[in-house]
Enzyme design. Structure first.
Site, short mmCIF file in Angstrom:
data_model
loop_
_atom_site.label_atom_id
_atom_site.label_comp_id
_atom_site.label_asym_id
_atom_site.label_seq_id
_atom_site.Cartn_x
_atom_site.Cartn_y
_atom_site.Cartn_z
N GLY A 90 1.33 2.52 -26.42
CA GLY A 90 0.25 1.74 -25.77
C GLY A 90 -0.71 2.70 -25.09
CB SER A 92 -5.45 2.66 -26.87
OG SER A 92 -4.59 1.55 -27.11
N GLY A 93 -4.21 1.94 -23.71
CA GLY A 93 -4.35 0.87 -22.73
C GLY A 93 -4.69 1.33 -21.32
CE LYS A 227 4.49 -6.63 -12.84
NZ LYS A 227 3.55 -6.56 -11.79
CE LYS A 261 2.56 1.10 -4.66
NZ LYS A 261 1.17 1.50 -4.81
CG HIS A 319 5.59 -4.94 -7.09
ND1 HIS A 319 6.22 -4.18 -8.02
CD2 HIS A 319 4.36 -5.20 -7.58
CE1 HIS A 319 5.40 -3.99 -9.06
NE2 HIS A 319 4.27 -4.60 -8.81
CE LYS A 412 0.03 -12.92 5.01
NZ LYS A 412 -0.79 -13.24 6.19
NE ARG A 454 -1.57 1.46 7.52
CZ ARG A 454 -2.01 1.73 8.75
NH1 ARG A 454 -2.15 0.78 9.64
NH2 ARG A 454 -2.31 2.96 9.10
NE ARG A 547 -8.23 -12.72 9.03
CZ ARG A 547 -7.62 -11.60 9.34
NH1 ARG A 547 -6.38 -11.41 9.00
NH2 ARG A 547 -8.24 -10.66 10.02
#
Ligand SMILES: NC(=O)C1=CN([C@@H]2O[C@H](COP(=O)(O)OP(=O)(O)OC[C@H]3O[C@@H](n4cnc5c(N)ncnc54)[C@H](OP(=O)(O)O)[C@@H]3O)[C@@H](O)[C@H]2O)C=CC1
Ligand SMILES: O=C1O[C@H](COP(=O)(O)O)[C@@H](O)[C@H](O)[C@H]1O
Length: 570
Positions: A90, A92-93, A227, A261, A319, A412, A454, A547
């Site tokens: 994939g 080229s994606g 995913k 991360k 996630h 959220k 954060r 928000r």
């Protein structure tokens, strides 16, 4: 994918990579400290991957094969060396261009890749090697803090990149790829990594073709799967079943890039290596935990994919839930991947199935602000006009175990909101018998401690505390004990894909999702996803850039919670 069971699929798997990885993280660290000038990844390879005598089920090099003829001149010494071929399927994606090739270059630039490696792009688009190089060269960047020889390094990297055009379901095309890989491998012992950066409907085709015709004859073969891993419990189980017809679980690296991360990786360090946190990490001291994801842009360009998944499947089920599992798990026996994943599964399996009453969904609508118009979700030409797909959701989840009984874990997630951020907020209980309550007034919630992790942007960990304002009077103030990464570590933080690619190369599975974790994750969300679909629940509309729906506040209030990100722009 659904057709896989009807194919005459071989039950044989890729040559397996079953040996246990070493603690590559500590090795990595040691290598940085002790051997800065060596190619660090070589220190890690030996025990990570693969038994030396692994047997392939694919035809290996036969004595008189044309490839063998072409590489016949190779010296004996090359046969003792290893090489890695990384095929980005994939190529080229969007993801390949934006994330995978740049991450591979960053690893190369920082000397994390082995000395002998080749990168192949594979897709249906007709491209030459040169065209692939031109396409990816525009997306490669050097670290801001280290840019010496950047141009030379890019050129060296691009010279190792090649392209093969083929169909995803063509065994012949993969056999052709195999020939090209062998040429580049030059008789060295090959390890092969396939990155499936393609839509899920072709995952199984690719795995079947690659396993039959392009797996490593003598080294390990691993496959990174992107995913979505299905859209509910049944389809996910079916995908797993189909993949396992060709691969062993050890060879499947299900990626969730949030696990790569920096601040998510740091979560366990923060908790398990600081005495001040772990004792507080339970229902006794924590009132609620909030996992918040927001983006300040819509589905631009990905509406087609997004509409059949929606925000709960796109962000929450993977996630945010992965972060929750890492946050809430018990102390693992060790840092070994299986020990960590065992603990994550236990937490996920202790979670209550999400109830419809504990979910609020929303969808963004067009909005004009400052003379600029922002499109609504259904204005996207790839989205049906009557779509009910949520682009926002809030949910209250519970872990029914001793540690977390009764503590709401609020999630959220939304697109086209007022800001881009991902964070974990931990709100602590009130201080019992607080001596200063008169000074605080009646709103004790405003004075409870809150720990904020954060994740992005502007990575930071800060703890909100109460403090005396200096002076002769007794006035209290809310302050942050703030570990702001940009001040403390003035370096560029590697992209999540760099860490995850390196881990897959090293055979480190800690940050990849095991199939039982996936089953447990889908079990939490599948019933409510089904109800939302069958009852055709209409999402609450919210303006682009706002928000999100007000319903999220009612949901939090039901559990006596206030969202921590409201009024906190830190
Ligand atoms: N883009 C992102 O930010 C993220 C993507 N992902 C996942 O990564 C994977 C790749 O994503 P992305 O690069 O955005 O996807 P793309 O839609 O860009 O598809 C990748 C490549 O697959 C081929 N392709 C596209 N549609 C089809 C189809 N219907 N049938 C067969 N081949 C097709 C195309 O190549 P060609 O026509 O040349 O064969 C395309 O270049 C997906 O599974 C996605 O869910 C996950 C997280 C983030
Ligand atoms: O997996 C996905 O993640 C991105 C957000 O990733 P980030 O690293 O930029 O925060 C999201 O936009 C996308 O919808 C989703 O599929």
């Amino acid at each position: 994918m659904a057709t896989c069971c009807f194919r005459a699929c071989s039950s044989l798997v890729f040559s397996a990579s079953s040996s246990k990885p070493e603690d590559s993280i500590s090795r990595r660290r040691m290598s940085c400290v002790l051997l800065p000038l060596q190619r660090r990844s070589f220190l890690m390879k030996s025990s990570n991957g693969h038994p030396l005598n692994a047997v392939s089920f694919q035809d290996g090099l036969s004595e008189n094969s044309p490839i063998e003829d072409q590489i016949g001149h190779l010296s004996e010494s090359k046969h003792n060396e290893t090489t890695i071929s990384i095929t980005v399927v994939g190529a080229s994606g969007d993801l390949a261009r934006k994330k995978i090739f740049p991450a591979l270059f960053a690893l190369f630039y920082e000397d994390w890749l082995p000395e002998h490696f080749t990168v192949f792009g594979y897709a249906r688009s007709k491209l030459t090697d040169e065209e692939l190089r031109n396409m990816i060269s525009g997306t490669l960047t050097c670290r801001i803090d280290k840019s010496e020889n950047c141009g030379d390094k890019m050129e060296q990297f691009l010279q190792r990149c090649f392209y093969h055009s083929g169909q995803y379901n063509s065994e012949d095309d993969f056999a052709e790829l195999d020939k090209k890989l062998k040429l580049k491998e030059e008789g060295r012992k090959p390890n092969r990594l396939f990155y499936l950066s393609i839509p899920p409907n072709v995952f199984v085709d690719v795995v079947r073709c690659a396993s039959r015709h392009a797996s490593s004859p003598t080294g390990w073969t691993r496959v990174i799967v992107e995913k979505p891993f299905g859209r509910d419990s049944d389809s996910s189980a079916e995908l797993t079943r189909c993949l396992k017809q060709y691969l062993s679980e050890d060879q499947i690296f299900r990626i969730d890039h949030y696990l790569g991360k920096e601040l998510v990786e740091n979560l366990s360090v923060l908790r398990f290596s600081n005495l001040v946190f772990e004792p507080l990490w339970s229902r006794q001291y924590i009132r609620n935990v909030q996992l918040i994801f927001s983006e300040d842009f819509g589905t631009e360009g990905r509406g087609g994919y997004f509409d059949s998944y929606g925000i709960i499947r796109d962000i929450m089920q993977n996630h945010l839930l992965q972060i929750l599992a890492l946050f809430a798990m018990e102390t693992p026996v060790s840092l070994d991947a299986e020990d960590i994943r065992n603990e994550k599964v236990k937490v996920l399996r202790s979670m209550r199935k999400l109830q419809l009453d504990d979910v609020v969904i929303g969808q963004y609508k067009g909005h004009t602000k400052g003379g600029k118009s922002f499109p609504g979700y259904t204005d996207d030409p790839t989205v049906p006009k009557n779509s009910l797909t949520p682009t926002f959701a809030a949910a209250a989840l519970f872990i029914d175990n001793v540690r977390w009984d009764g503590v709401p874990f609020l999630m959220k997630a939304g697109k086209a909101l007022h800001t881009r951020r991902a964070e974990i907020r931990v709100q602590f209980r009130h201080v019992p018998g607080n001596l200063y309550k008169r000074t605080f007034g009646t709103d004790l919630d405003k004075t409870t401690n809150e720990l904020v992790i954060r994740v992005q942007p502007n990575e930071a960990i800060y703890l909100k505390i109460n403090n005396k304002i200096p002076g002769l009077s007794m006035r209290l103030d809310r302050s942050n004990l703030n570990l702001l990464y940009s001040s403390r570590y003035p370096i560029e933080i590697p992209d999540a894909y760099e860490r995850l690619l390196l881990d897959a190369i090293e055979g480190e599975r800690r940050l990849f999702i095991r199939s039982d974790e996936l089953d447990a994750a889908w079990a939490i969300f599948t019933p409510v996803l089904k109800e939302l679909d069958t009852d055709k629940v209409a999402p609450e509309l919210y303006p682009y850039g706002s928000r999100g729906p007000v319903g999220a506040h009612y949901l939090a209030a039901k559990y006596n919670v206030r969202w921590g990100d409201i009024g906190d722009e830190n």
